[in-house]
Design a protein around this motif. Structure first.
Motif, PDB file in Angstrom:
ATOM      1  N   TYR A  27       0.877  -1.192  -0.042  1.00 23.01           N
ATOM      2  CA  TYR A  27      -0.019   0.022   0.065  1.00 23.01           C
ATOM      3  C   TYR A  27       0.792   1.306   0.074  1.00 23.01           C
ATOM      4  O   TYR A  27       2.098   1.108  -0.021  1.00 23.01           O
ATOM      5  N   PRO A  28       0.422   2.385  -0.208  1.00 22.17           N
ATOM      6  CA  PRO A  28       1.195   3.821  -0.335  1.00 22.17           C
ATOM      7  C   PRO A  28       1.872   4.062   0.985  1.00 22.17           C
ATOM      8  O   PRO A  28       2.921   4.617   0.971  1.00 22.17           O
ATOM      9  N   SER A  29       1.367   3.387   1.964  1.00 14.38           N
ATOM     10  CA  SER A  29       2.147   3.697   3.364  1.00 14.38           C
ATOM     11  C   SER A  29       3.434   2.795   3.408  1.00 14.38           C
ATOM     12  O   SER A  29       4.021   2.950   4.436  1.00 14.38           O
ATOM     13  N   GLY A  30       3.514   2.010   2.608  1.00 15.08           N
ATOM     14  CA  GLY A  30       4.505   0.809   2.631  1.00 15.08           C
ATOM     15  C   GLY A  30       4.266  -0.428   3.279  1.00 15.08           C
ATOM     16  O   GLY A  30       5.135  -1.457   3.218  1.00 15.08           O
ATOM     17  N   ARG A  31       3.079  -0.491   3.897  1.00 13.82           N
ATOM     18  CA  ARG A  31       2.769  -1.827   4.716  1.00 13.82           C
ATOM     19  C   ARG A  31       2.229  -2.716   3.343  1.00 13.82           C
ATOM     20  O   ARG A  31       1.540  -2.383   2.220  1.00 13.82           O
ATOM     21  N   SER A  32       2.492  -3.998   3.614  1.00 16.78           N
ATOM     22  CA  SER A  32       2.199  -4.962   2.771  1.00 16.78           C
ATOM     23  C   SER A  32       1.141  -5.990   3.452  1.00 16.78           C
ATOM     24  O   SER A  32       1.387  -6.328   4.732  1.00 16.78           O
ATOM     25  N   HIS A  33       0.210  -6.539   2.620  1.00 11.99           N
ATOM     26  CA  HIS A  33      -0.711  -7.337   3.296  1.00 11.99           C
ATOM     27  C   HIS A  33      -1.607  -8.247   2.378  1.00 11.99           C
ATOM     28  O   HIS A  33      -1.600  -7.692   1.020  1.00 11.99           O
ATOM     29  N   PRO A  34      -1.978  -9.248   2.394  1.00 16.46           N
ATOM     30  CA  PRO A  34      -2.656  -9.900   1.448  1.00 16.46           C
ATOM     31  C   PRO A  34      -4.011  -9.290   1.008  1.00 16.46           C
ATOM     32  O   PRO A  34      -4.762  -8.793   1.992  1.00 16.46           O
ATOM     33  N   GLN A  35      -4.256  -9.450  -0.184  1.00 13.95           N
ATOM     34  CA  GLN A  35      -5.594  -8.823  -0.793  1.00 13.95           C
ATOM     35  C   GLN A  35      -6.347  -9.780  -1.681  1.00 13.95           C
ATOM     36  O   GLN A  35      -5.612 -10.681  -2.264  1.00 13.95           O
ATOM     37  N   LEU A  36      -7.453  -9.899  -1.311  1.00 17.07           N
ATOM     38  CA  LEU A  36      -8.438 -10.896  -2.193  1.00 17.07           C
ATOM     39  C   LEU A  36      -8.207 -10.945  -3.783  1.00 17.07           C
ATOM     40  O   LEU A  36      -7.838  -9.627  -4.247  1.00 17.07           O
ATOM     41  N   VAL A  37      -8.475 -12.065  -4.155  1.00 19.90           N
ATOM     42  CA  VAL A  37      -8.450 -12.276  -5.691  1.00 19.90           C
ATOM     43  C   VAL A  37      -9.544 -13.051  -6.149  1.00 19.90           C
ATOM     44  O   VAL A  37      -9.838 -14.101  -5.547  1.00 19.90           O
ATOM     45  N   ILE A  38     -10.355 -12.548  -7.129  1.00 13.92           N
ATOM     46  CA  ILE A  38     -11.426 -13.426  -7.621  1.00 13.92           C
ATOM     47  C   ILE A  38     -10.990 -14.056  -8.845  1.00 13.92           C
ATOM     48  O   ILE A  38     -10.510 -13.233  -9.936  1.00 13.92           O
ATOM     49  N   ASP A  39     -11.222 -15.305  -8.916  1.00 16.02           N
ATOM     50  CA  ASP A  39     -10.728 -15.919 -10.477  1.00 16.02           C
ATOM     51  C   ASP A  39     -12.035 -16.628 -11.237  1.00 16.02           C
ATOM     52  O   ASP A  39     -11.818 -17.268 -12.113  1.00 16.02           O
ATOM     53  N   GLU A  40     -12.969 -16.768 -10.541  1.00 21.30           N
ATOM     54  CA  GLU A  40     -14.026 -17.584 -11.116  1.00 21.30           C
ATOM     55  C   GLU A  40     -15.515 -17.071 -10.546  1.00 21.30           C
ATOM     56  O   GLU A  40     -15.682 -16.351  -9.736  1.00 21.30           O
ATOM     57  N   PRO A  41     -16.588 -17.035 -11.308  1.00 20.38           N
ATOM     58  CA  PRO A  41     -17.704 -16.523 -10.987  1.00 20.38           C
ATOM     59  C   PRO A  41     -18.204 -17.071  -9.400  1.00 20.38           C
ATOM     60  O   PRO A  41     -18.873 -16.451  -8.710  1.00 20.38           O
ATOM     61  N   ALA A  42     -17.840 -18.318  -9.160  1.00 22.59           N
ATOM     62  CA  ALA A  42     -18.202 -18.812  -7.820  1.00 22.59           C
ATOM     63  C   ALA A  42     -17.672 -17.838  -6.674  1.00 22.59           C
ATOM     64  O   ALA A  42     -18.604 -17.689  -5.623  1.00 22.59           O
ATOM     65  N   ALA A  43     -16.496 -17.230  -6.883  1.00 19.20           N
ATOM     66  CA  ALA A  43     -15.694 -16.450  -6.137  1.00 19.20           C
ATOM     67  C   ALA A  43     -16.773 -15.125  -5.895  1.00 19.20           C
ATOM     68  O   ALA A  43     -16.658 -14.668  -4.952  1.00 19.20           O
ATOM     69  N   ALA A  44     -17.281 -14.582  -6.990  1.00 22.42           N
ATOM     70  CA  ALA A  44     -18.061 -13.460  -7.101  1.00 22.42           C
ATOM     71  C   ALA A  44     -19.261 -13.617  -6.409  1.00 22.42           C
ATOM     72  O   ALA A  44     -19.579 -12.738  -5.366  1.00 22.42           O
ATOM     73  N   VAL A  45     -19.856 -14.676  -6.387  1.00 20.43           N
ATOM     74  CA  VAL A  45     -21.135 -15.167  -5.614  1.00 20.43           C
ATOM     75  C   VAL A  45     -20.744 -15.265  -4.416  1.00 20.43           C
ATOM     76  O   VAL A  45     -21.615 -14.753  -3.185  1.00 20.43           O
ATOM     77  N   TRP A  46     -19.674 -15.923  -3.711  1.00 18.19           N
ATOM     78  CA  TRP A  46     -19.308 -15.991  -2.439  1.00 18.19           C
ATOM     79  C   TRP A  46     -19.164 -14.470  -1.860  1.00 18.19           C
ATOM     80  O   TRP A  46     -19.564 -14.201  -0.637  1.00 18.19           O
TER      81      TRP A  46
END
Length: 339
Positions: A93-112
């Motif tokens: 992030y702009p602050s320099g902090r690092s963290h995991p962020q969600l990724v969507i790879d298929e429609p089921a992930a969007a439904v979730w």
């Protein structure tokens, strides 16, 4: 008391996934009576196009506790209980902090995500495997008070010409509100700050060509009745609603890709959760070829350097950013004059 939950079958390349939807009758858009289950079904109906536009990217979820009129918050970290097929990627992030962020790879992930009360999806301009190097140049055309969507159309058409002169192929979509988003695929070899400078160069060129209609002024008091080219949307960790993402407005609009040929005649309010699936089935996805011809930012960055030599340097960053090199004072002009 028996649970109201239901199950929605979502096709995937790994086979059908049975996705649980709790409180399926919860109304998210009160004026239209559109429910949580309706939203999930919409995401299935547009699933292939939604995934093509928004997958393999860090994504922020705009979640609402009780429909569009309820409390809302942005969720970036993967919520607890995510299915095994929903992944995350570390981002900085702009602050320099690092963290995991969600990724969507298929429609089921969007439904979730919809099951988790997500209404708006905000993907990064970069891919999960190269989160520091965008593969999309994105420009937000934001009509200011006194202007509207129709004023953004000629700005978008001229911006397309500007980008074409710089060797880039532009695509356009409605924002889902009053503005337009113009995207261009680029080679993922430049960091966010360089992409931001390329956007500023394009914005300044557009402003030269349409000085009465377009502005790059960060301060609202200086914009007047113009279309603001929001260059700060090109920054790291700055996102806009993704293609085919719903918006949290009363008529359930969708940020909808359109062709350049139809742009001058479209009514953005007609693109909704209820209408876009049929449109997509009938006409196909105008953004299907978005990443077929990525371009170079070399020309736009040459324009940036030319403008810097001519005395046009860095522009203000968002207030939550650290002070950046060459940035002008973050002081509202009227207050600066008083000082």
């Amino acid at each position: 008391m028996a649970s109201e939950a239901t199950t929605l079958t979502v096709p995937s390349e790994h086979g059908d996934r049975e996705m649980r939807i709790s409180s399926p009758s919860r109304v998210l858009w009160p004026e239209l009576g559109i429910t949580k289950l309706d939203l999930a079904r919409y995401l299935v109906a547009v699933g292939d196009a939604f995934v093509a536009a928004n997958s393999d990217r860090p994504i922020s979820l705009q979640r609402f506790s009780s429909g569009i009129d309820g409390e809302q918050f942005f969720s970036k970290n993967p919520p607890k209980g995510a299915p095994e097929f929903v992944r995350a990627v570390p981002v900085t992030y702009p602050s320099g902090r690092s963290h995991p962020q969600l990724v969507i790879d298929e429609p089921a992930a969007a439904v979730w995500a919809a099951q988790m009360n997500t209404i708006v999806f905000h993907p990064w301009a970069s891919r999960a495997e190269r989160p520091d190097e965008p593969d999309e140049l994105r420009i937000d055309l934001d009509p200011q008070p006194g202007t509207d969507f129709d004023d953004a159309i000629p700005a978008a058409i001229e911006l397309r010409s500007v980008l074409e002169e710089a060797g880039l192929t532009a695509f356009v979509k409605t924002s889902g509100n009053r503005g337009l988003h113009v995207f261009a695929p680029i080679d993922p070899v430049r960091e966010f700050l360089e992409v931001r400078h390329a956007v500023i160069a394009a914005a300044r060129e557009l402003e030269r060509r349409m000085p009465e209609a377009v502005t790059t002024s960060w301060w609202k008091e200086e914009r007047g009745e113009t279309v603001f080219v929001d260059y700060n949307q090109a920054n790291r960790d700055r996102t806009m609603a993704g293609a085919y993402s719903p918006r949290a407005l009363a008529h359930a609009p969708v940020s909808c890709p359109v062709t350049w040929d139809e742009l001058e005649s479209v009514d953005p309010t007609s693109f909704t959760i209820e209408t876009v699936p049929d449109r997509l089935a009938a006409t196909g996805d105008p953004w299907a070829s978005l990443h077929e011809t990525p371009g170079s930012l070399d020309t736009l960055l040459e324009w940036w350097e030319r403008d810097v030599r001519d005395g046009l340097g860095e522009l203000p960053f968002p207030p939550d950013y650290p002070k950046m090199p060459g940035e002008p004072p973050r002081v509202q002009p009227s207050r600066a004059r008083k000082g």
